[in-house]
Scaffold this active site. Sequence first.
Site: not given
Ligand code: HSE
Length: 308
Positions: A126, A181
């Site tokens: 990731e 992200t």
């Molecule tokens: N928990 C993470 C965020 C998930 O919300 O940034 C990213 O897919």
Amino acid sequence: MVSKITIKAPSSTANLGPGFDVFGLAVDAFYDEVTLTKTKKGITIVTDDNVPTNPENNTAGLVVKNMKKKFKIKDGIEIKIKKGVPAGFGMGSSAASAAATAVAFDKLFGLKLDGNSLVEFAGSGEKASAGSVHYDNVAASVLGGFVIVKTVPLDVIKIEPPKNLRMCVAVPKLEVPKKKTKVSRGVIPKQIKLTDSILNLSNASAIVAGFMKNDPDLIGNSIKDVIVEPARQHMIPGFAKVKQNALKAGALGVTISGAGPSVIAFAKTSSDLKKISSAMSRGFASANTKCQTVICKPSNGAIDRKSS
Ligand code: HSE
């Protein structure tokens, strides 16, 4: 001896409102498929899809690199990736490739790793897309169902979701920034009010109770997030309208799926799922944005899927 293996891993929705970086749910909306083949040397990536082919910048490439190193494996690996999960839309796309890869690698070399170790390796991939490791999507994609991620040390708790839980996902047709992200993690406040933390904690706890009691209503009406959703919603055109429309159409709870821009509504088999989906489309249309809607249910994980 096995020299080639194919594994499918499901899409996932992370956070479920107040469970930022902690909750994940595997959903059968989309799947990625990864085939690992032993070669003489090196790591190569083969794909027809728009993903990086340099292993250092590819989630699956990083997983293979880390697992090869850890288990001192000399063989080379060809990674063939077929993307089904749209990349950059909050549906756990990079996580699905990483999860399928970790499970495939484990089977290819007969490592027999436990769930937490598979999640840890998948999570190391990731880094390629999020800039930091978070395990909510990969844990759901590897193990399936609803997951709670405890960190330090990593320990994932899986709960079987209620059989009658359903979701409507609206994936807007938007240009998403590269490293989305990372960008959408940048807008989250670094400090929060104690009262907000209490609200989120109470709702998050109720969501867990909802999964344990097989109660979609309790899950849905606890999907309330006063910390991350307010900070991110400006990145999703029409979000307020999408949410309001879905709730009016009978959704039990609505929030951003993962880091967005997809929006997810929680419902149950007896809800009018088509009505909720079209209400969400109309919400996006009010902001001149088209979207794809998918009605889905919780999925098994990559670990439960037969290899071929
Ligand atoms: N928990 C993470 C965020 C998930 O919300 O940034 C990213 O897919």
